[in-house]
Design a protein around this motif. Structure first.
Motif: not given
Length: 200
Positions: A187-194, A42-45, A166-177, A18-19
DNA sequence: TAGTTGATTCACT
DNA sequence: GTGAATCAACTAC
């Protein structure tokens, strides 16, 4: 630039992939038109142990069947009856791990993307978020269970290298259940990317 | 066989 | 900020 090989996707570490997939380029060919986007989020499952995954507990159905393929295939799923979510199946056959592509940065076929989305490609919303990214690249159910090493949909290594800074990780979105698994930083994304979906 | 819900987005207030 | 759109899979009878 080189197309990623099947062995790349056979890695059993979905979190690593994912990263690593960030910054690589996703291509699609539809009706002879080629479009591409740089993967920015991206998000890893991680399979049967992941409560947020459709394959949790080894569930198997005609929908999740795609995830049980060997790594290197696609898994396209219709969510909320409207949005196509695009996943990259990784690991081995019968090990349903996947990486969800949440957003891309328009890279090729910009005019086609503009027409598909009916908005300017400079608009951040054109490909931010899993539903939008899929639509921008023309991904629908016809891309389900496709080999990512074929000539309809594939991923190339851009040669751009992103370091961990350059990579930031955060909790995944929309999967509270998914209870405790909802808090894992998968959840991973590139920093400074719009071109990333909004934080939640 | 029927009711509920979600890995979301977009239009509107 | 709020709510509608819309359907396959899951769950319960």
């Amino acid at each position: 630039m080189s197309k990623l090989k099947p062995e790349y996707y056979q890695n059993t570490d979905a979190i690593f992939l994912a990263q690593d997939l960030l910054g690589k380029i996703l291509f699609t060919r539809k009706n002879g038109e080629v479009t591409a986007g740089i993967i920015t989020e991206t998000e890893a499952y991680f399979g049967t142990e992941d409560k947020a995954s459709h394959a949790y507990g080894g569930r198997r159905s005609s929908r999740t069947e795609a995830m049980y393929q060997p790594g290197g295939f696609s898994y396209v799923y219709l969510c909320y009856g409207i949005h196509h979510l695009f996943n990259i199946v990784v690991s081995k056959e019968d090990d349903p791990k996947s990486v969800l592509v949440r957003s891309v940065e328009p890279y090729k076929g910009l005019e086609i993307i503009r027409k598909r989305r009916n908005m300017a490609v400079t608009d951040k919303a054109v490909s931010s978020g899993p539903g939008s990214a899929s639509k921008a690249l023309g991904i629908d159910m016809s891309f389900n269970k496709k080999s990512l090493t074929g000539d309809e949909i594939w991923i190339e290594d851009s040669g751009l290298l992103y370091g961990s800074e350059d990579i930031t990780s955060t909790p995944r979105v929309g999967v509270a259940y998914a209870q405790e698994h909802a808090l894992l930083p998968l959840r991973f994304y590139l920093k400074n990317n719009r071109y990333i979906s909004k934080n939640k």
